[in-house]
Design a protein around this motif. Structure first.
Motif, PDB file in Angstrom:
ATOM      1  N   ARG A  48     -21.254 -16.204  63.289  1.00 14.99           N
ATOM      2  CA  ARG A  48     -22.325 -15.597  62.066  1.00 14.99           C
ATOM      3  C   ARG A  48     -21.234 -15.439  60.971  1.00 14.99           C
ATOM      4  O   ARG A  48     -21.520 -16.028  59.855  1.00 14.99           O
ATOM      5  N   ARG A  49     -20.213 -14.933  61.058  1.00 12.43           N
ATOM      6  CA  ARG A  49     -19.077 -14.618  60.108  1.00 12.43           C
ATOM      7  C   ARG A  49     -18.636 -16.002  59.570  1.00 12.43           C
ATOM      8  O   ARG A  49     -18.723 -16.225  58.306  1.00 12.43           O
ATOM      9  N   ALA A  50     -18.457 -16.862  60.402  1.00 11.24           N
ATOM     10  CA  ALA A  50     -18.160 -18.366  60.027  1.00 11.24           C
ATOM     11  C   ALA A  50     -18.868 -18.802  59.078  1.00 11.24           C
ATOM     12  O   ALA A  50     -18.827 -19.705  57.969  1.00 11.24           O
ATOM     13  N   ASN A  98     -27.741  -6.780  40.853  1.00 12.13           N
ATOM     14  CA  ASN A  98     -27.794  -8.344  40.367  1.00 12.13           C
ATOM     15  C   ASN A  98     -26.946  -8.795  41.253  1.00 12.13           C
ATOM     16  O   ASN A  98     -27.044 -10.223  41.643  1.00 12.13           O
ATOM     17  N   LEU A  99     -25.658  -8.306  41.201  1.00 12.52           N
ATOM     18  CA  LEU A  99     -24.310  -8.962  42.048  1.00 12.52           C
ATOM     19  C   LEU A  99     -24.869  -9.257  43.289  1.00 12.52           C
ATOM     20  O   LEU A  99     -24.582 -10.274  43.887  1.00 12.52           O
ATOM     21  N   THR A 100     -25.155  -8.015  44.071  1.00 16.02           N
ATOM     22  CA  THR A 100     -25.510  -8.442  45.585  1.00 16.02           C
ATOM     23  C   THR A 100     -26.634  -9.264  45.924  1.00 16.02           C
ATOM     24  O   THR A 100     -26.608  -9.960  46.776  1.00 16.02           O
ATOM     25  N   PHE A 203     -28.911  -5.786  54.813  1.00  9.43           N
ATOM     26  CA  PHE A 203     -27.546  -5.250  54.968  1.00  9.43           C
ATOM     27  C   PHE A 203     -26.815  -5.683  53.799  1.00  9.43           C
ATOM     28  O   PHE A 203     -26.032  -5.032  53.039  1.00  9.43           O
ATOM     29  N   TYR A 204     -26.747  -7.028  53.299  1.00 10.24           N
ATOM     30  CA  TYR A 204     -25.986  -7.542  52.451  1.00 10.24           C
ATOM     31  C   TYR A 204     -26.208  -6.842  51.176  1.00 10.24           C
ATOM     32  O   TYR A 204     -25.320  -6.785  50.457  1.00 10.24           O
ATOM     33  N   LEU A 205     -27.440  -6.712  50.620  1.00  4.64           N
ATOM     34  CA  LEU A 205     -27.957  -5.928  49.463  1.00  4.64           C
ATOM     35  C   LEU A 205     -27.390  -4.658  49.341  1.00  4.64           C
ATOM     36  O   LEU A 205     -26.667  -4.141  48.260  1.00  4.64           O
ATOM     37  N   ASN A 214     -20.340   3.252  43.739  1.00  4.49           N
ATOM     38  CA  ASN A 214     -19.611   4.385  44.120  1.00  4.49           C
ATOM     39  C   ASN A 214     -17.986   4.149  43.682  1.00  4.49           C
ATOM     40  O   ASN A 214     -17.356   5.165  43.041  1.00  4.49           O
ATOM     41  N   SER A 215     -17.478   3.026  44.140  1.00  3.88           N
ATOM     42  CA  SER A 215     -16.050   2.832  43.664  1.00  3.88           C
ATOM     43  C   SER A 215     -15.840   2.687  42.266  1.00  3.88           C
ATOM     44  O   SER A 215     -15.018   3.037  41.600  1.00  3.88           O
ATOM     45  N   THR A 216     -16.644   2.376  41.322  1.00 10.26           N
ATOM     46  CA  THR A 216     -16.627   2.095  39.910  1.00 10.26           C
ATOM     47  C   THR A 216     -16.677   3.644  39.433  1.00 10.26           C
ATOM     48  O   THR A 216     -15.915   4.082  38.546  1.00 10.26           O
ATOM     49  N   VAL A 259     -14.889   6.788  56.896  1.00 12.85           N
ATOM     50  CA  VAL A 259     -14.516   6.639  58.339  1.00 12.85           C
ATOM     51  C   VAL A 259     -15.012   5.304  58.773  1.00 12.85           C
ATOM     52  O   VAL A 259     -16.198   4.789  58.273  1.00 12.85           O
ATOM     53  N   ALA A 260     -14.200   4.730  59.855  1.00 12.76           N
ATOM     54  CA  ALA A 260     -14.958   3.454  60.438  1.00 12.76           C
ATOM     55  C   ALA A 260     -15.082   4.009  61.839  1.00 12.76           C
ATOM     56  O   ALA A 260     -14.328   4.984  62.458  1.00 12.76           O
ATOM     57  N   TRP A 261     -16.087   3.592  62.643  1.00 13.22           N
ATOM     58  CA  TRP A 261     -16.478   4.210  64.035  1.00 13.22           C
ATOM     59  C   TRP A 261     -16.260   2.785  64.905  1.00 13.22           C
ATOM     60  O   TRP A 261     -17.031   1.730  64.538  1.00 13.22           O
ATOM     61  N   ARG A 262     -15.730   2.964  66.086  1.00 11.02           N
ATOM     62  CA  ARG A 262     -15.917   1.731  67.060  1.00 11.02           C
ATOM     63  C   ARG A 262     -16.083   2.360  68.470  1.00 11.02           C
ATOM     64  O   ARG A 262     -15.859   3.647  68.526  1.00 11.02           O
ATOM     65  N   LYS A 263     -16.264   1.539  69.210  1.00 11.74           N
ATOM     66  CA  LYS A 263     -16.741   1.947  70.777  1.00 11.74           C
ATOM     67  C   LYS A 263     -15.878   0.920  71.683  1.00 11.74           C
ATOM     68  O   LYS A 263     -15.789  -0.466  71.130  1.00 11.74           O
ATOM     69  N   MET A 327     -15.920  -9.102  53.152  1.00 12.69           N
ATOM     70  CA  MET A 327     -16.221 -10.508  52.670  1.00 12.69           C
ATOM     71  C   MET A 327     -16.281 -10.280  51.162  1.00 12.69           C
ATOM     72  O   MET A 327     -15.821 -11.365  50.336  1.00 12.69           O
ATOM     73  N   GLY A 328     -16.543  -9.185  50.627  1.00 16.16           N
ATOM     74  CA  GLY A 328     -16.485  -9.303  49.101  1.00 16.16           C
ATOM     75  C   GLY A 328     -15.286  -8.635  48.384  1.00 16.16           C
ATOM     76  O   GLY A 328     -15.344  -8.446  47.410  1.00 16.16           O
ATOM     77  N   ARG A 329     -14.296  -8.505  49.426  1.00 14.61           N
ATOM     78  CA  ARG A 329     -13.137  -7.846  48.711  1.00 14.61           C
ATOM     79  C   ARG A 329     -12.376  -8.793  47.608  1.00 14.61           C
ATOM     80  O   ARG A 329     -12.202  -8.025  46.193  1.00 14.61           O
ATOM     81  N   ILE A 350     -14.657  -7.332  40.085  1.00  9.96           N
ATOM     82  CA  ILE A 350     -15.893  -6.709  39.380  1.00  9.96           C
ATOM     83  C   ILE A 350     -15.758  -5.285  38.838  1.00  9.96           C
ATOM     84  O   ILE A 350     -16.017  -4.882  37.864  1.00  9.96           O
ATOM     85  N   VAL A 351     -14.931  -4.535  39.966  1.00  5.56           N
ATOM     86  CA  VAL A 351     -15.013  -2.913  39.584  1.00  5.56           C
ATOM     87  C   VAL A 351     -13.974  -2.908  38.453  1.00  5.56           C
ATOM     88  O   VAL A 351     -14.432  -2.083  37.354  1.00  5.56           O
ATOM     89  N   THR A 352     -12.915  -3.611  38.404  1.00  5.99           N
ATOM     90  CA  THR A 352     -11.862  -3.572  37.422  1.00  5.99           C
ATOM     91  C   THR A 352     -12.584  -3.866  35.926  1.00  5.99           C
ATOM     92  O   THR A 352     -12.501  -3.286  34.858  1.00  5.99           O
TER      93      THR A 352
END
Ligand code: HEM
Length: 393
Positions: A48-50, A98-100, A203-205, A214-216, A259-263, A327-329, A350-352
């Motif tokens: 999917r990512r590819a 609009n961006l997302t 999810f993408y939106l 929030n980062s802005t 945090v990120a969570w993993r199993k 992917m949006g980095r 975009i944040v800057t």
């Protein structure tokens, strides 16, 4: 969540690229997140990512930043500038909606503020549903709202966006560069059930909107607090790369998810500790980004002039790392300057760009209306951040 917690930078990096650790943060948010890219693992995730990765290419980011974004920013900013004030949290969400939507592939009537507002209302519900592990609200109530919002999203936005792309494809016409088009174009080789496609779009939106907004606000706050005097303020506008550096420093201190969570998908080990299949791991990005052995003794302070070890990103692990890296980095964080980019126009991110626009318009805190934290989540976000514009650029 109980389980192993990783707080060091190196440990967090190792965990984020570990092939036997699967996503676990959204297990409580299945109604809106099940089978969305970020929850997939192994071959399903890679495939999917590819397929979707093609949308997020550098050349497209550059055009988006220099042409599309200024065009969509102007009408959103205009009423706030005319009123002489704004709530940055609200402004951030309107801009990034609009961006997302552009990147996800959700069509709107560009002139309809009402339509963008409705979409934003839905996305805020998806976002609460996805991040309900951090909510302070009743989960059943959240899920009820999510179910209604998903239906409305499909009826008002998704069905017609799919139909337009299917029609374009059958006519042999070019499809827009967005995730939905990529999926429509691959509907025979990578078919997605209608409910999975609907959650992927939801999810993408919300993934992009929530984190960008929030980062802005965090960046504006950190930079404003740091740049007390006029000399520092002047430098922010004269030196866009320095401003980008400041934004990255703020991103390091305020990862969108702390945090990120993993199993563990099988018996394995991490950070020299054994793991049994099913064990949970909390990767504390907030702590890892403040690891003094990497960022120095003042790691928990905003210091855009700090020396960084080679190969360490200035924003730390705030855009993730490894298998699920954001992917949006490049779009939001821009391209990091290096020897090859010195004589080319820089893609700031975009944040800057948003923070730059705010500073250019003299955005400043209002003495009688201070910002308030968001009490609906345990994440350290701003709930309201009122500013006045002291000069309209
Ligand atoms: C400042 C803004 C942003 C921040 C801080 C951010 C942060 C992150 C982080 C930490 C992850 C990894 C999560 C994990 O490992 O569990 C991630 C994944 C992701 N982000 Fe972002 N993000 C931002 C903006 C965006 C935007 C604007 C988009 C799209 C337009 C986007 C799309 C994605 C996608 C698709 C993934 C999942 C990748 C995968 O699972 O393979 N992000 N983001």
């Amino acid at each position: 969540m109980t389980g192993i917690e990783i707080t060091t930078f190196n440990g967090a990096q190792a965990a984020l690229k570990h092939p036997d650790l699967a996503q676990a943060l959204y297990d409580d948010g299945k109604l809106v997140m099940e089978d969305a890219l970020i929850t997939l693992h192994g071959a399903d995730h890679a495939e999917r990512r590819a397929a979707e990765y093609g949308v997020f290419n550098r050349r497209f980011f550059r055009t988006y930043e220099s042409e599309t974004f200024p065009r969509t920013l102007r009408p959103v900013m205009a009423p706030y500038l005319a009123a002489g004030q704004a709530d940055l949290v609200e402004l951030g969400y309107r801009v990034t909606m609009n961006l997302t939507a552009d990147f996800a592939g959700i069509d709107r009537d560009e002139d309809s503020i009402e339509e963008t507002e409705s979409l934003l209302g839905l996305v805020k519900i998806f976002s609460t549903g996805a991040t309900q592990v951090h909510t302070t609200q009743d989960p059943d109530e959240i899920n009820r709202k999510v179910a209604v919002a998903l239906e409305e999203f499909e009826d008002r936005f998704l069905s017609k966006s799919i139909a337009r792309r299917v029609a374009l494809r059958s006519e042999g016409a070019a499809l827009p560069n967005d995730v939905l088009s990529m999926l429509v174009a691959r509907s025979e080789t990578l078919p997605l059930a209608p409910d999975v496609l609907r959650r992927e779009m939801a999810f993408y939106l919300q993934a992009g909107a929530h984190s960008t907004a929030n980062s802005t606000t965090h960046a504006f706050h950190e930079i404003g607090t740091w740049a007390g005097d006029d000399t520092k303020r002047a430098r922010l506008l004269e030196d866009p790369l320095f401003l980008q550096r400041c934004v990255h420093e703020s991103l390091r201190l305020h990862p969108a998810s702390p945090v990120a969570w993993r199993k563990a998908t099988r018996d394995t080990a991490i950070d020299n500790r054994p793991l049994r299949e099913g064990d949970r791991i909390v990767i504390n990005l907030h702590e890892a980004n403040r690891d003094t052995s990497v960022f120095g003794a003042d790691a928990d302070r905003f210091n855009p002039e700090r020396d960084l070890p080679p190969s360490i990103w200035p924003f730390g692990l705030s855009f993730g790392y490894g298998i699920h890296a954001c992917m949006g980095r490049g779009l939001d964080g821009g391209i990091l300057p290096d020897a090859r980019t010195t004589d080319k126009p820089v893609q700031l991110g975009i944040v800057t760009l948003l923070v730059k626009t705010l500073i250019e318009n003299g955005a400043a805190l209002m003495a009688d209306n201070p910002p308030q934290p968001d009490t609906t989540t345990s994440r350290s976000n701003w709930g309201t951040y009122p500013v006045q514009f002291e000069r309209a650029a």
